[in-house]
Design a protein around this motif. Structure first.
Motif, mmCIF file in Angstrom:
data_model
loop_
_atom_site.group_PDB
_atom_site.id
_atom_site.type_symbol
_atom_site.label_atom_id
_atom_site.label_comp_id
_atom_site.label_asym_id
_atom_site.label_seq_id
_atom_site.Cartn_x
_atom_site.Cartn_y
_atom_site.Cartn_z
ATOM 1 N N ARG A 143 -12.428 6.778 26.897
ATOM 2 C CA ARG A 143 -12.352 6.423 27.773
ATOM 3 C C ARG A 143 -12.817 4.828 27.442
ATOM 4 O O ARG A 143 -12.344 3.232 28.326
ATOM 5 N N LYS A 144 -13.630 4.498 26.659
ATOM 6 C CA LYS A 144 -14.218 2.873 26.251
ATOM 7 C C LYS A 144 -12.729 2.343 25.101
ATOM 8 O O LYS A 144 -12.795 1.554 25.210
ATOM 9 N N LEU A 145 -11.691 3.156 24.836
ATOM 10 C CA LEU A 145 -10.738 2.191 24.153
ATOM 11 C C LEU A 145 -10.056 1.447 25.463
ATOM 12 O O LEU A 145 -9.587 -0.045 24.513
ATOM 13 N N ARG A 146 -9.533 2.457 26.367
ATOM 14 C CA ARG A 146 -9.287 1.728 27.525
ATOM 15 C C ARG A 146 -9.542 0.651 27.725
ATOM 16 O O ARG A 146 -9.018 -0.526 28.605
ATOM 17 N N ARG A 147 -10.743 0.893 27.896
ATOM 18 C CA ARG A 147 -11.831 -0.446 28.758
ATOM 19 C C ARG A 147 -12.118 -1.566 27.919
ATOM 20 O O ARG A 147 -11.665 -2.618 28.444
ATOM 21 N N ILE A 192 -16.710 -7.620 23.731
ATOM 22 C CA ILE A 192 -16.029 -6.060 24.181
ATOM 23 C C ILE A 192 -16.934 -5.053 23.741
ATOM 24 O O ILE A 192 -17.163 -4.025 23.760
ATOM 25 N N ALA A 193 -17.459 -5.035 22.195
ATOM 26 C CA ALA A 193 -18.522 -4.415 20.994
ATOM 27 C C ALA A 193 -19.426 -4.454 21.841
ATOM 28 O O ALA A 193 -20.116 -3.261 22.213
ATOM 29 N N ALA A 194 -19.709 -5.528 22.479
ATOM 30 C CA ALA A 194 -21.329 -5.498 23.100
ATOM 31 C C ALA A 194 -21.452 -4.761 24.677
ATOM 32 O O ALA A 194 -22.316 -4.367 24.765
ATOM 33 N N GLU A 195 -20.626 -4.937 24.754
ATOM 34 C CA GLU A 195 -20.341 -3.870 26.485
ATOM 35 C C GLU A 195 -20.366 -3.168 26.798
ATOM 36 O O GLU A 195 -20.704 -2.465 27.612
ATOM 37 N N ASP A 222 -9.363 -2.377 26.240
ATOM 38 C CA ASP A 222 -8.126 -2.776 26.194
ATOM 39 C C ASP A 222 -8.486 -3.507 27.560
ATOM 40 O O ASP A 222 -7.431 -3.976 27.164
ATOM 41 N N GLU A 223 -8.807 -3.111 28.632
ATOM 42 C CA GLU A 223 -9.172 -4.293 30.088
ATOM 43 C C GLU A 223 -9.439 -5.118 29.533
ATOM 44 O O GLU A 223 -9.372 -6.695 30.448
ATOM 45 N N LEU A 224 -10.364 -5.033 28.435
ATOM 46 C CA LEU A 224 -11.354 -6.772 28.550
ATOM 47 C C LEU A 224 -10.342 -7.381 28.334
ATOM 48 O O LEU A 224 -10.992 -8.732 28.041
ATOM 49 N N ALA A 225 -10.275 -6.798 27.018
ATOM 50 C CA ALA A 225 -8.984 -7.620 26.043
ATOM 51 C C ALA A 225 -8.574 -8.410 26.890
ATOM 52 O O ALA A 225 -8.228 -9.511 26.625
ATOM 53 N N ALA A 226 -7.950 -8.125 27.519
ATOM 54 C CA ALA A 226 -6.564 -8.917 28.083
ATOM 55 C C ALA A 226 -7.338 -9.416 29.453
ATOM 56 O O ALA A 226 -6.505 -10.341 29.633
#
Length: 381
Positions: free
Chosen positions: A14-18, A32-35, A20-24
């Motif tokens: 789930r966090k990896l998918r999130r 991204i790591a902080a969030e 990817d969304e933040l990177a987009a």
């Protein structure tokens, strides 16, 4: 400070998918790591391990890795146990006491944990930690153990059966023989048993059985010395049926004539001679003096040369006299040897309990014996 959080496979996916969304959305890796509340390194490792996987695949991979790590740990422990057992003992370790000693050795010498050491030898940790009753102040057998140690010190050649007989008949204690055997072993009082060599050869004379008192008396000599190196010759004679010691001659040398004189005294005290005198082919026994003395009075049974086992009763008595008296004393004078050896033979008659006599002393058995001689049993002409 909060503890380290462990993520399940589902959480990671789930966090990896999130991520990817933040990177987009144009956020940087640090943002991204902080969030996601993880470090950038953790996020990188997650992508390398679980990148492109769905939830089920990630979960299966994590379980496989955990199982693999567990199997490696078990294999390492098994190999450690095998090596440890090779160091402790050869073969199977039997008994709780031996297993306790093995656990102590593994934990102190090899540095193994108590859990692993107990598993290796097959002993429960509760059993290892619980002290045996004999090592506690409330040991109910403490007095008996002390008595057995004292008895073994006084009679180092005796075994547990003779200790039990002394407790049962001399001390008048109702004790179980198996319990005495167990306590005897726990105290380490066993006497080393030497197995006799197998001997070939059969006696050339028909067997003579002592089926009653005063049927067969066995006689033999043995030697010792005083502290100045001078020889002492000891003549002993026992009744093969009652096991009584009947002769006490301790001299520098003994001739056939001197032996005859002493036998006359013994026969007078015993109320007559036996039917047979069993002996070997020593010079005193084949002397003319003894032959003439026995002629018409009693039979003589000579064992074949070199076969002392055919005269087993007197050999057994001589062995006991050697181990329990001669080997434990030194003689300054001949008179001292006479006194001590005479006392030993007297104690043998009135204190030594024979298992073959129902744990009676020879004197007690002789007084109660009502056996009568059957000529056929002895085959005496």
């Amino acid at each position: 400070m909060a503890g380290r959080k462990r993520h399940s496979a589902e959480d990671i996916v789930r966090k990896l998918r999130r991520a990817d969304e933040l990177a987009a959305a144009g956020k940087t890796g640090e943002e991204i790591a902080a969030e996601l509340e993880v470090s950038a390194a953790t996020l990188y490792n997650w992508r390398r391990a679980y990148g492109g996987m769905d939830t089920d695949a990630a979960k299966e991979l994590k379980e496989l890795r955990e199982q693999n790590a567990r199997l490696k740990r078990l294999l390492a422990e098994a190999e450690l146990v095998k090596d440890a057992l090779r160091e402790v003992a050869k073969g199977k370790i039997l008994g709780p006491a031996a297993k306790r000693r093995a656990v102590v050795m593994l934990t102190t010498t090899l540095g193994m944990s108590e859990r692993l050491a107990c598993t290796a030898v097959g002993l429960a940790r509760s059993t290892h930690r619980r002290l045996p009753l004999s090592q506690t102040p409330v040991d109910p057998d403490a007095e008996t153990r002390a008595w057995l140690r004292s008895y073994a010190t006084k009679h180092p050649c005796h075994g547990f059966r003779r200790a039990w007989a002394a407790l049962r008949y001399d001390e008048r204690r109702e004790v179980n023989k198996k319990k005495i055997h167990r306590l005897w072993r726990e105290e380490g009082l066993q006497v080393k048993v030497r197995s006799p060599r197998k001997r070939a050869g059969v006696s050339s004379i028909p067997p003579i059985e002592a089926d009653a008192p005063k049927v067969v008396w066995a006689i033999d000599f043995q030697f010792d010395s005083t502290v100045d190196g001078k020889a002492i010759k000891i003549a002993s004679m026992v009744d093969e049926h009652t096991r009584e010691s009947l002769l006490n001659m301790v001299e520098r040398s003994i001739t056939g004539k001197e032996l005859v004189d002493e036998l006359e005294k013994v026969f007078a005290v015993a109320g007559g001679p036996p039917k047979v005198l069993r002996m070997d082919n020593g010079p005193e026994f084949i002397s003319q003096a003894l032959q003439q003395f026995c002629d018409g009075k009693l039979g003589t049974s000579y064992i074949p040369p070199g076969t002392p086992w055919n005269n087993g009763h007197i050999e057994s008595f001589n062995n006991r006299l050697r181990k329990e008296c001669l080997n434990r004393n030194h003689w300054n004078t001949l008179f001292e040897a006479r006194v001590v050896i005479g006392d030993f033979k007297e104690e043998h008659n009135h204190r030594h309990r024979h298992s073959s006599l129902g744990y009676l002393t020879p004197a007690e058995y002789a007084a109660a014996c009502r056996c009568t001689h059957t000529p056929v049993a002895c085959e005496i002409n």
